[in-house]
Design a protein around this motif. Sequence first.
Motif, PDB file in Angstrom:
ATOM      1  N   GLU A  46     -19.591  14.515  -1.390  1.00 36.52           N
ATOM      2  CA  GLU A  46     -20.971  14.633  -0.933  1.00 36.52           C
ATOM      3  C   GLU A  46     -21.729  13.335  -1.193  1.00 36.52           C
ATOM      4  O   GLU A  46     -21.385  12.559  -2.080  1.00 36.52           O
ATOM      5  CB  GLU A  46     -21.682  15.770  -1.682  1.00 36.52           C
ATOM      6  N   ASN A  99     -25.575  17.397   4.289  1.00 30.19           N
ATOM      7  CA  ASN A  99     -24.898  16.534   3.327  1.00 30.19           C
ATOM      8  C   ASN A  99     -23.413  16.487   3.665  1.00 30.19           C
ATOM      9  O   ASN A  99     -22.567  17.071   2.985  1.00 30.19           O
ATOM     10  CB  ASN A  99     -25.115  17.007   1.889  1.00 30.19           C
ATOM     11  N   MET A 119     -32.469  17.683   3.052  1.00 33.87           N
ATOM     12  CA  MET A 119     -31.009  17.633   2.944  1.00 33.87           C
ATOM     13  C   MET A 119     -30.435  19.032   2.798  1.00 33.87           C
ATOM     14  O   MET A 119     -30.739  19.759   1.854  1.00 33.87           O
ATOM     15  CB  MET A 119     -30.605  16.768   1.742  1.00 33.87           C
TER      16      MET A 119
END
Length: 256
Positions: free
Chosen positions: A104, A200, A222
Motif C-alpha cells: 500500500e 490505495n 483515500m
Amino acid sequence: MAKIRGLILGGTTEARALAQALSKKAGFDILLSLAGRTEKPSNQPVPVRIGGFGGADGLASFLRDGGFDLLVDATHPFAARISANADGAARLCGIAALALRRPEWVQQPGDQWIATRNIQQAIAALGPGARRVFLATGRQEAHYAEAAAHHFFLVRSVDPVNPPLNIPNVEYILDRGPFDVDREIGLLASHRIDAVVAKNSGGAATYAKIEAARHLGIEVFMIARAPAPAMRAVETIEEALRAIDHLFPPAMERGV
C-alpha cells in the motif's frame, strides 16, 4: 520432465511482469487470465484467457480440468471478490498458490489524506460545498458520484464510463498509466482541482497523482483496501519467483 502448469490471475503490471519472467524459465507453461473488464487490454507475453470462472467452485474445476500445478493471484488490490474466489479454489483443489500484492501507499509528510472505507464514504466526505474533484477510481464505481451532483468531477479511466454519469458538471479523460508527476500537477492545476478521490492501489504506475496532490496542497480522500484473504502473499516479482522456485525446485522431476 513434465512442465509445471501455472495460472496467473492478472490485469496488473505485476501480473504481466511475472508472466514474462516465468515464460523465460525452463519447465513452465503459463496461462494468464484477465477478467475482461478492459476493452483493449495491453499485449501480454503468454497465452491469455478472458472472462470469469463462475466463482470459487468454477475456478477449482478449471484448475483441476486443466491439470494446473500453481495458481497466482496477481489481480488488482481492490479485486476483492476475485481474490476470495482464488483463495477458495486453491483450498478446494489443494493446489500450490500465492498472492502477489503490491504494498500500500504510505502517507508522507505534506500529504493531506482523509481515510475512507469505500467510494461511497469518500464521495459523502467531500461535504455539502461545491468542490472540483478528480475522481481517479476507474469507471466501475464512477456512478457513485451521482450522489453528489453539486460537485464538478474530472473522471479518468482506461475505457469510457458507460452510461455517462447523470450529473451536470463532469469531464472525462481516457488514459492509461504510468503517469508522470509534472503532467499530473498540470492536470490538477489546469482543472482547478481541490480534492482527489483515489484507491490505495499501491505501486508506481498511478502514484504520480498522489505526489501531485501533495505538491499542490490538495486533499486526497483515500479509499482503504478490504482485508485480504489468508493466502500466502508476496509483494514483489522477485519474491514471487523465489517462492515459486521453493515450491518447484528447478531440478525437480514431476510424475516420476
